[in-house]
Design a protein around this motif. Sequence first.
Motif, PDB file in Angstrom:
ATOM      1  N   GLU A 166      -6.057   6.645   4.794  1.00  0.00           N
ATOM      2  CA  GLU A 166      -7.519   6.550   4.752  1.00  0.00           C
ATOM      3  C   GLU A 166      -8.089   5.817   5.967  1.00  0.00           C
ATOM      4  OE1 GLU A 166      -8.756   4.773   1.093  1.00  0.00           O
ATOM      5  OE2 GLU A 166      -7.873   6.371  -0.125  1.00  0.00           O
ATOM      6  N   HIS A 167      -7.251   5.040   6.647  1.00  0.00           N
ATOM      7  CA  HIS A 167      -7.703   4.222   7.773  1.00  0.00           C
ATOM      8  C   HIS A 167      -7.415   4.864   9.132  1.00  0.00           C
ATOM      9  CE1 HIS A 167      -8.592   0.799   5.141  1.00  0.00           C
ATOM     10  NE2 HIS A 167      -7.542   1.211   4.452  1.00  0.00           N
ATOM     11  N   CYS A 225      -0.903   7.158   1.015  1.00  0.00           N
ATOM     12  CA  CYS A 225      -2.255   7.708   0.866  1.00  0.00           C
ATOM     13  C   CYS A 225      -3.315   6.664   1.173  1.00  0.00           C
ATOM     14  CB  CYS A 225      -2.446   8.308  -0.518  1.00  0.00           C
ATOM     15  SG  CYS A 225      -2.221   7.148  -1.875  1.00  0.00           S
ATOM     16  N   ASP A 226      -3.080   5.408   0.786  1.00  0.00           N
ATOM     17  CA  ASP A 226      -4.019   4.330   1.095  1.00  0.00           C
ATOM     18  C   ASP A 226      -4.059   4.043   2.594  1.00  0.00           C
ATOM     19  OD1 ASP A 226      -4.692   3.947  -1.603  1.00  0.00           O
ATOM     20  OD2 ASP A 226      -3.064   2.495  -1.895  1.00  0.00           O
ATOM     21  N   TYR A 256       5.744   3.053  -1.533  1.00  0.00           N
ATOM     22  CA  TYR A 256       4.856   1.911  -1.320  1.00  0.00           C
ATOM     23  C   TYR A 256       5.482   1.028  -0.245  1.00  0.00           C
ATOM     24  CZ  TYR A 256       2.257   3.336  -5.404  1.00  0.00           C
ATOM     25  OH  TYR A 256       1.490   4.056  -6.287  1.00  0.00           O
ATOM     26  N   LEU A 285       0.836  -1.197   0.000  1.00  0.00           N
ATOM     27  CA  LEU A 285       0.000   0.000   0.000  1.00  0.00           C
ATOM     28  C   LEU A 285       0.871   1.248   0.000  1.00  0.00           C
ATOM     29  CD1 LEU A 285      -2.575  -1.007   2.774  1.00  0.00           C
ATOM     30  CD2 LEU A 285      -3.033  -0.865   0.320  1.00  0.00           C
ATOM     31  N   CYS A 286       0.350   2.317  -0.586  1.00  0.00           N
ATOM     32  CA  CYS A 286       1.056   3.601  -0.512  1.00  0.00           C
ATOM     33  C   CYS A 286       0.562   4.338   0.730  1.00  0.00           C
ATOM     34  CB  CYS A 286       0.844   4.431  -1.775  1.00  0.00           C
ATOM     35  SG  CYS A 286      -0.809   5.095  -1.973  1.00  0.00           S
TER      36      CYS A 286
END
Length: 108
Positions: free
Chosen positions: A37-38, A33-34, A69, A30-31
């Motif tokens: 989100e959490h 930014c991903d 990443y 995951l990057c």
Amino acid sequence: MDYILQAKLFKVFADANRLKIIDLLSCGELCACDLLEHFTFTQPTLSHHMKLLEQANLILITKKGKWCYYRLNDSAFSKIQTDMNQLVSTSTHCVCHTETCQEDSHCD
């Protein structure tokens, strides 16, 4: 077994946010930014957590353009599992079954 290294790893694991990051990365690369989100914290806070995880050799980072990443370092987690199994084992690899300890009666 390197008890000092194990204690340092436990300190890294002793944060709920880092445990959640590890859990998220168990699904795959995951990057940032991903990952963000959490969470409700900022990118600099994520960077701090990622730096600690990287220093503990728990994650690997790949740069693609301007993005980073992250993925789990599978070999590190495999070693942690092996070490933890050894730590709680009653087998001949137990610290009390070393030659020095077998000579001492307090290990019986």
